[in-house]
Design an enzyme around this catalytic site. Sequence first.
Site, short mmCIF file in Angstrom:
data_model
loop_
_atom_site.label_atom_id
_atom_site.label_comp_id
_atom_site.label_asym_id
_atom_site.label_seq_id
_atom_site.Cartn_x
_atom_site.Cartn_y
_atom_site.Cartn_z
N ASP A 267 0.86 -1.18 0.00
CA ASP A 267 0.00 0.00 0.00
C ASP A 267 0.91 1.23 0.00
O ASP A 267 2.13 1.14 0.16
CB ASP A 267 -0.96 -0.02 1.19
CG ASP A 267 -2.20 0.82 0.90
OD1 ASP A 267 -2.16 1.67 -0.01
OD2 ASP A 267 -3.23 0.64 1.59
C1 BGC Z 1 -5.00 3.22 -0.03
C2 BGC Z 1 -5.09 2.21 -1.14
C3 BGC Z 1 -4.93 2.92 -2.47
C4 BGC Z 1 -3.62 3.65 -2.48
C5 BGC Z 1 -3.28 4.35 -3.77
C6 BGC Z 1 -3.79 4.12 -0.14
O1 BGC Z 1 -3.85 5.16 0.75
O2 BGC Z 1 -5.00 2.54 1.21
O3 BGC Z 1 -6.29 1.50 -1.07
O4 BGC Z 1 -5.03 2.01 -3.53
O5 BGC Z 1 -3.63 4.63 -1.45
O6 BGC Z 1 -4.02 5.48 -3.96
#
Ligand code: BGC
Length: 728
Positions: A267
Amino acid sequence: MAQKNYDAQVDSLMQLMTLEEKVGQMNQYNGFYDVTGPAPTGGNAAVKYEHLRKGWVGAMLSVRGVEEVHKLQKLVVEESRLGIPLLFGFDVIHGYKTLSPIPLAEAASWDLKAIEQSASIAANEASAVGLNWTFAPMVDISRDARWGRVMEGAGEDPYLGSKIATARVRGFQGSDLSAPNTIAATAKHFAAYGFVEGGIEYGIVDIGTHTLYNQVLPPFQAAVDADVKSVMNGFNLLNGVPVTGNAFLQREMLKGKMNFQGFVVSDWASTQEMVAHGFAADEKDAALKASIAGSDMEMESGTYVAHLAALVREGKVDEAVIDEAVRRILKVKFELGLFEDPYRYCDLEREKERIYHADHQAGVRDMARRSMVLLKNEGELLPLGKKQKNILVVGAMAKDKNSPLGSWRIASDDNSAVSVWEGLSAQNPYLKYIKGPEYFDPEVAFVQEVKVNEDDLSGLEEAVAAAKEADVVVLVAGEHGFQSGEARSRAEIGLPGIQPQLIRALHKANSNMVLLLFNGRPLTLSWEAENIPAILECWQPGSQAGNAVADVVFGDYNPAGKLPMTFPRNLGQVPIYYNQYNGSRPDPQPIVFWSHYMDSEKSPLFPFGYGLSYSEFAYSDLKVDASNPKAVQVEVVLENKGKRAGEEVAQLYVRDLVANQVRPIKELKGFEKVYLQAGASVLLRFTLTGRELGYFDHQYKWVVEPGEFEVMVGGNSVNVLKERFVLD
Ligand code: BGC
């Protein structure tokens, strides 16, 4: 279609790669602006461009639009030594520009075909702007409505969640990943993020194997079985270990027992954030721990590109770890067809033609009305008539063109939804509108907190006076679209700000009220459920919000949605879910020592699976035949006793009465959405096999225990017919 095998191509390409180039494939950078988090200081544009040219970047995120994507792809393909094309990822969560309802809403449709179609519309539009990879579906099971991210998932149930995970992966990826209108999907967040304590973001999860194996992992397994190309880990700790650095989860379970063939992406900065958790000493240690634990690609924080090659040379990370990760990533690039044509998704004409395409608009309108749940309809107040006069629509949200789009809609244009007022007034020209008090500061953005109006009641008196004169008052109320989603935890989950005061004042003036609810999570609505005669749960319906609401309110569409998450009576009941355990003292008992609250009922306000229709459905003649223990037959008669044709979601629940690991009082194990003409009935048949009757033990072994079972069938998880059978 069977996926072509690219092992030979991957191997020969890898033989040409230096260690740095391999590590580069494991590095993903955000575009040159922030979306969901702070860009680390090392993530500036000059460094990123340099790394792109060196072939030290495997994927980008949030770079979108054919022109932008083409530019970067060209740079890498033409200027880096080996010209390995980039993946372009983005959060296409419920659409790109044309938005379908938020995923929790779609889950309320229980309509797998429609959900698959909705994901394929999203893929169609996203692929047209150069993207080839989405960070969806989110398949986190959650029982806690305080957690803002419940809007992104499919609710509380692993069976429904698994079916929806399959539908979404199929919708995004289609049957041919290399087709120009399909994109790679990501099942996220691995794992157990939905169980964060207190619903607090980026936090702590402590659950046992029983819950992990039987609640959390099944939707991931469904996504893996549907050949999902990537899995994203997450921010949370699981039993003391950050999931990004968790070898048990990623290696033993996901890539081992669950047989996942794609690659794991971290993530946003979750590798680096293991330092804050207190799991890694510094960024180098974080890179070491995440890679060894099986996290193949790092999103944005740059610790891999900075340290992994050195870690290999120092003998701390085996080069086999790098090779495995790169092999997984390259394989997906081959499957997407990027080596054949790196500009496969870069067609300017198609981009123009596809964005906000009329077919997409029609598709999301249909999805939106299928998602709505009729919670209450006393005296058949709904549907309203298209020629009915003296209906008053109240609420600032009725003319809001932004909030109904919901959260996670980074690419969609502000104010691009059909407002509730636009939709309703297009179908009934006699409607009147009065705004009443503001609900929120209208200046809102995805990266800011919503400012809720807590005390300014200007406009209330006027609204009350108008309500007194109306025949019916339609109040449009709920959460702002940006009050749910990432980092939108709430400690109170009632209607926000001045809305409870508004609703009570209007009700006092005129109790003939319809409440149209817009929210991204279950809310506590005890007063509303008791006092307001008609309540329609609209969620955040997306681009075609107002039109879809009007289809239901005026009866062109007979609502059929069913709640995918329990609505509690009050916050103290959270986490609340239908597949509870019996406990040792379950039923009301005459003395105080039984399982209950002193100050609240224990039952939900609206249970899982609940939802009304303008028709009325009845179940009868439940029969079970267990003569073949490998395929237990269940039959039930479903009748539409109402005056309109409509759809019903018939739900089947199972309980294993005595087991070595105690089973919940009911678990959804089958459902069917059926369309029935008024007065018509149908015989429904379900088959229960070992797949429905067993569970995972603590060793992740699937066990089916002979003995007595209960089978329950009905239109929600509470009102069910019951039969018992013995499994030999
Ligand atoms: C989120 C993810 C997301 C990623 C990219 C993160 O803060 O937890 O679910 O895909 O950002 O934007």
